[in-house]
Write an enzyme that holds these catalytic residues in place. Structure first.
Site, PDB file in Angstrom:
ATOM      1  N   SER B 327     -18.473  26.589 -23.959  1.00  0.00           N
ATOM      2  CA  SER B 327     -18.957  25.916 -22.752  1.00  0.00           C
ATOM      3  C   SER B 327     -18.738  26.721 -21.483  1.00  0.00           C
ATOM      4  O   SER B 327     -19.310  26.395 -20.441  1.00  0.00           O
ATOM      5  CB  SER B 327     -18.270  24.558 -22.623  1.00  0.00           C
ATOM      6  OG  SER B 327     -18.554  23.787 -23.768  1.00  0.00           O
ATOM      7  N   THR B 328     -17.898  27.727 -21.531  1.00  0.00           N
ATOM      8  CA  THR B 328     -17.712  28.532 -20.316  1.00  0.00           C
ATOM      9  C   THR B 328     -19.007  29.270 -19.972  1.00  0.00           C
ATOM     10  O   THR B 328     -19.135  29.832 -18.892  1.00  0.00           O
ATOM     11  CB  THR B 328     -16.581  29.572 -20.474  1.00  0.00           C
ATOM     12  OG1 THR B 328     -16.892  30.431 -21.562  1.00  0.00           O
ATOM     13  CG2 THR B 328     -15.245  28.901 -20.741  1.00  0.00           C
TER      14      THR B 328
END
Lengths: 354, 649
Positions: B327-328
């Site tokens: 998700s980064t």
């Protein structure tokens, strides 16, 4: 060291002979020997006892012998010549059959406590013998083929024995010494011309024999010749010596690197620095000036001898002086030519110095 | 001896003539000799003088002292320390074997060391000193010195060797030195003669290797006179070399120590960057190892232990580890869409917990769905469906371009070993490397940092710094060489739409500061230290339909190497950011539960310039945090001294 003065108009006897000693010769000999002392001192790195002291003792002893020989009447030596020659040949034959082996060559004869090197003795006795021979021979017969052949045989037989030991250098010196006496005794120039032709043929033959079953020289002798012809072929092998010797000599320049400053000799790059190659250490440290000076001294000795011979009333004496002077010349000539790269390395020392 | 007078006279004339002839010939020969002497001694004297000098003059190299490596404040990270060794000279010692056995009674020597020393002694000339052992301690030196009269030819000597006072803390970045190997020589076009000196050491990894030329300096030399067998007779002259340069890194020792200690036993990496300069303040990779072992010659057992450890201690995970960002990566997808004007941050997307694309169902991490989400809530709650939706509209080309703009997929030119470029996938890449066409499912996977995307912690830090500033931040590791400040890379504007970026930053802020944020529990409560960040939890293995059907297993039920990677990127403070931090914990589980707390501690340590201040933590956590910080503090030791180390090469 027995080439004493014979420039005497009448035969002096006893102590009166002292007046007739050729002092110029003694002076020249001493000068050359002194250069030798200095040079030996230098190459030993300032160690007087190592080489200089024994050399001085030898020279002193030789000087005494020289005077003793000089005071012995000439006729004694003439009478002894034949006997001396015979003894030499017998000893050489002894070496051939019973000699001990040192450094790949059979040169020494051990009789009881004595260690003799008969080849060295032969160098003198051959001259003695040839001088006596031509003194005995009628002048008109000198160039007669028979008497030339006899002389040739007298020289070549012991030379052959020495060559077989094998010691090519000494054999050549013996032949040279004998030949010089023959030459000054007056053997016709035609023979010498012929000799040159035959010699050339012989050299060709020797080279042709290489690698065949009848090879005339030992392998190491051939290798020395190779090294002479092209020293750069094998810089670390058999040519190492001569290469380093040439470097020492050449690096001396005009005035040399200074007493005890020769790097080639001081740092042991130069092999045999106190024997065969001592001239190179002189040339390195004293330069062109020093080496030429030594050569001039040698020439001076020759000149004194030749003058003495010419003035001598005695055929035997004149022949003997010229023979010994010629022998002396052969020594320093061959040695110098060798260390300057003009001749093969044959292991001939520099007289009076090394 | 009586002869007729005439006969005598004839004979005399003949002899005189021949004697003159002979003398003449001898004179001619002497003339030839003189000419030869003249040619050699006057004509070629220069040439022969040169040859004589070549014979006698040797040039010996004087190794320069290696440059010291320091941190930004001048703490020495790589030092040169005196190294006592014992040498044996054969010509003084006599037979080496008995001499070595006598030595073995005084200092501990293994039979192998004796054998090796004996071999080396016999291989060298008798006057060459051969090192028997080095790294002796003072006591041993003293014992050898005391016994010197009984052991001729054996003497202690002093040299220099490399020492890393902080041991494992800088093993990956500073690296270590070791003896020159065949490979080291083979990979160089021109070989510095220094490298041929026995036992000379060069950098093997890290800064030691990459800045080798600066650190090595240049050799001095002394000209010595040697004799025919090579023995040194005297020194003619000496010219000192140039010592190696002092290399000062941007790393901050206290922060590096804290970061590494905070990572603990995990297989993890952390990067701290000072945003204004791009300076890397900490670059930690855990677990680490002691580089001093390599300097002394590591034992086979030690080396095997390092090599076979499944946590890979020798790998510098901060720059070599390439992980799916999870998700980064969502900021990249979002900005790719807004920058192209294909979506607006306010737009809402409905998340039912999954999205069907071409008959395939892509799940959100939250099976129940997030309901209606906009950009900020999608980021703070890390809704996957929102980004699936954007991805379909944006396409991989724009995502790929935005990822590159933010610094992903780029191999940064830092003096570190084995820097990975990660993987920023594109249609072209898949066609060439995988021999298949890009499909929409690939884009959907990429949009949440899964699938083909791989990033390194360093790249994620650069990305975070660029998101925090809208500027092209470049990392920098070398601060100064010999006191000369190295240029700080320019930071031109990145040119992202300020409005869109503000929304992304808002989303990142809510991750740690909104109650619904995935990393709310890792918030910082001090106003001027607040951080904004993004969690990431990336799958290492794709979840099969069967696994999904049987219910997703809890992470702690999986074998370690199948667990998710935990990631967290952040910057702080939230206003005028100064630091960007990335933490990746391999197979750590969740980004919010594992990576974010570590990142918070580190970014607080960076801001505080020391241990994190307790008041920055939410009140209920303080007791637990205090205990933990105290424990970490106890693990950070002062620099080691070389005397404390034992062992020998």
């Amino acid at each position: 060291m027995s080439y004493l003065e014979y420039n005497i108009k009448r035969t002096p006897t006893g102590l009166a002979k002292v007046l007739y000693v050729n002092w110029a010769l003694v002076l020249l000999l001493s000068a050359v020997a002194s250069i030798g002392f200095l040079q030996l001192y230098s190459v030993s790195g300032g160690n007087f006892e190592r080489w200089t002291e024994p050399q001085m003792q030898r020279f002193g002893f030789a000087l005494v012998v020289m005077f003793v020989v000089g005071f012995v009447p000439l006729w004694f030596w003439r009478s002894m010549a034949g006997l001396a020659y015979a003894v030499s040949v017998i000893l050489l034959l002894g070496v051939e059959f019973f000699g001990s082996i040192g450094m790949g060559a059979q040169r020494w004869l051990v009789i009881g406590p004595l260690r003799l090197q008969p080849s060295e003795m032969t160098k003198i006795t051959i001259i003695l013998a040839m001088a006596a021979y031509y003194d005995w021979l009628d002048v008109s017969k000198v160039s007669h083929p028979l008497w030339v052949a006899v002389a040739g045989a007298l020289i070549l037989f012991p030379a052959f024995l020495v060559f077989k030991q094998p010691d090519l250098g000494t054999a050549l010196i013996i032949v040279g010494g004998g030949a010089i006496v023959m030459f000054v005794a007056g053997v016709s120039l035609w023979y010498w011309g012929g000799m040159a032709v035959i010699g050339g043929g012989l050299v060709s033959l020797v080279f042709a024999s290489r690698g065949t079953s009848w090879q005339l020289l030992r392998d190491y002798q051939f290798r020395r010749i190779d090294a002479f012809l092209d020293p750069s072929l094998d810089p670390l092998g058999s040519s190492y010596n001569i290469n380093q010797a040439m470097i020492a000599l050449g690096s001396g320049g005009w005035s040399g690197r200074g007493f005890m400053q020769g790097t080639q000799s001081r740092l042991n790059f130069l092999p045999e620095k106190h024997t065969d190659f001592i001239f190179n250490t002189l040339a390195e440290e004293m330069g062109f000036v020093g080496s030429t000076f030594l050569l001039v001294l040698y020439l001076g000795i020759l000149a004194v001898c030749i003058v003495a011979a010419i003035q001598s009333k005695h055929r035997f004496a004149a022949l003997l002086i010229l023979g010994i002077a010629g022998n002396f010349f052969l020594y320093f000539g061959v040695n110098m030519a060798m260390v300057m790269g003009l001749g093969p390395v044959v292991g001939v020392p520099l007289p009076l110095v090394s | 001896m009586k002869r007729p007078a005439r006969d005598n006279e004839d004979s005399e004339r003949l002899i005189s003539r021949r004697a003159a002839l002979l003398g003449g010939a001898q004179l001619v020969f002497a003339g030839v000799l003189v000419l030869r002497l003249r040619a050699l001694q006057l004509g070629q004297a220069e040439e022969y003088r040169l040859l004589a000098d070549e014979n006698r003059i040797n040039i010996r190299l004087l190794p320069p002292s290696r440059g010291v490596i320091q941190d930004r404040a001048g703490a020495v990270l790589a030092a040169n320390v005196q190294n006592y060794r014992v040498v044996l000279v054969r010509e003084d010692a006599g037979a080496p074997r008995p001499a070595l056995e006598r030595l073995a009674q005084i200092i501990p020597l293994t039979p192998e060391q004796i054998d090796r020393a004996e071999r080396e002694v016999m291989r060298n000339r008798p006057f060459v000193p051969v090192t028997v052992v080095d790294q002796l301690n003072w006591e041993e030196v003293a014992r050898i010195a005391a016994n010197a009269p009984a052991m001729p030819g054996i003497s202690p000597e002093v040299g220099f060797s490399r020492f890393y006072p902080f041991g494992p803390e800088f093993a990956h970045t500073v690296g270590y030195v070791g003896p020159v190997s065949e490979r080291d020589l083979a990979e160089r076009e021109t070989v510095d003669p220094l490298l041929t000196i026995p036992r000379f050491q060069i950098g093997k990894i890290g800064v030691e290797r990459e800045r080798e030329e600066d650190l090595r300096g240049s050799a001095g030399h002394r000209r010595i006179e040697v004799n025919a067998v090579g023995r040194e007779m005297r020194e003619l002259d000496r010219q000192e070399g140039r010592p190696g340069s002092l290399v000062q890194l941007t790393l901050d020792r206290p922060l590096q120590a804290f970061s590494l200690a905070r990572l603990g036993e995990e297989s993890a990496a952390a990067v701290v960057m000072e945003i204004a300069t791009g300076n890397i303040l900490a670059l930690a990779s855990s677990p680490s190892f002691d580089p001093n072992l390599f300097v002394r010659g590591i034992s086979v057992a030690d080396f095997n232990a390092l090599r076979d450890n499944d946590h890979r201690p020798m790998s510098n995970k901060a720059v070599q580890g390439a992980y799916p960002p999870g998700s980064t990566f969502k900021m990249v997808t979002a900005l790719a869409a807004f920058d192209a004007g294909l979506a607006s941050p306010e737009e809402r997307v409905f998340c039912p917990g999954y999205l069907e694309v071409s008959d395939r169902r892509f799940h959100c991490w939250n099976r129940n769905g997030h309901g209606r989400v906009n950009l900020t809530s999608a980021l703070s709650e890390s809704c996957d469906v929102y980004f699936y939706d954007l991805a379909q509209r944006v396409g991989i080309d724009r995502i790929n371009a935005m990822a590159e703009r933010l610094g992903l997929g780029i191999r940064y030119d830092l003096p570190l070993s084995g820097i990975s470029s990660g993987l920023n996938p594109s249609r072209e890449w898949k066609r060439v490397r995988r021999g298949a066409e890009w499909v929409v499912g690939d884009t959907i996977n990429a949009s949440i940092g899964q699938g083909y995307v791989l990033t390194t912690p360093l790249q994620l830090t650069v990305m975070t710094a660029r998101l925090a500033t809208n500027r092209v931040i470049q990392p920098r590791l070398v601060q100064a060489v010999d006191g000369v400040e190295q240029p700080i890379p320019e930071q031109p504007a990145l040119g992202l739409s300020p409005a869109a970026l503000a929304q992304v930053q808002r989303g990142m802020w809510e991750v740690t500061n909104s109650q619904r944020g995935t990393a709310y529990s890792s918030r910082i409560v001090t106003d001027d230290m607040r951080m904004a960040g993004k969690t990431g939890t990336s799958q290492v293995f794709s979840i099969t339909a069967a696994e999904r059907a049987s219910g997703i297993r809890r992470q702690d039920q999986l074998p370690w190497n199948r667990r998710d990677h935990a990631l967290f990127v952040c910057y702080a403070p939230d206003v005028a950011p100064r630091y960007a931090v990335t933490v990746v914990v391999e197979h750590g589980g969740g980004g919010s539960s594992v990576a974010a707390p570590i990142a918070r501690d580190i970014v607080l340590a960076a801001q505080a310039g020391g241990l994190p201040p307790l008041e920055a933590y939410p009140q209920p956590q303080r007791n637990r945090i205090e205990t933990m910080l105290r424990e970490i503090e106890s693990r950070i030791g002062p620099p080691a001294s070389p005397n404390g180390l034992r062992g020998r090469a």
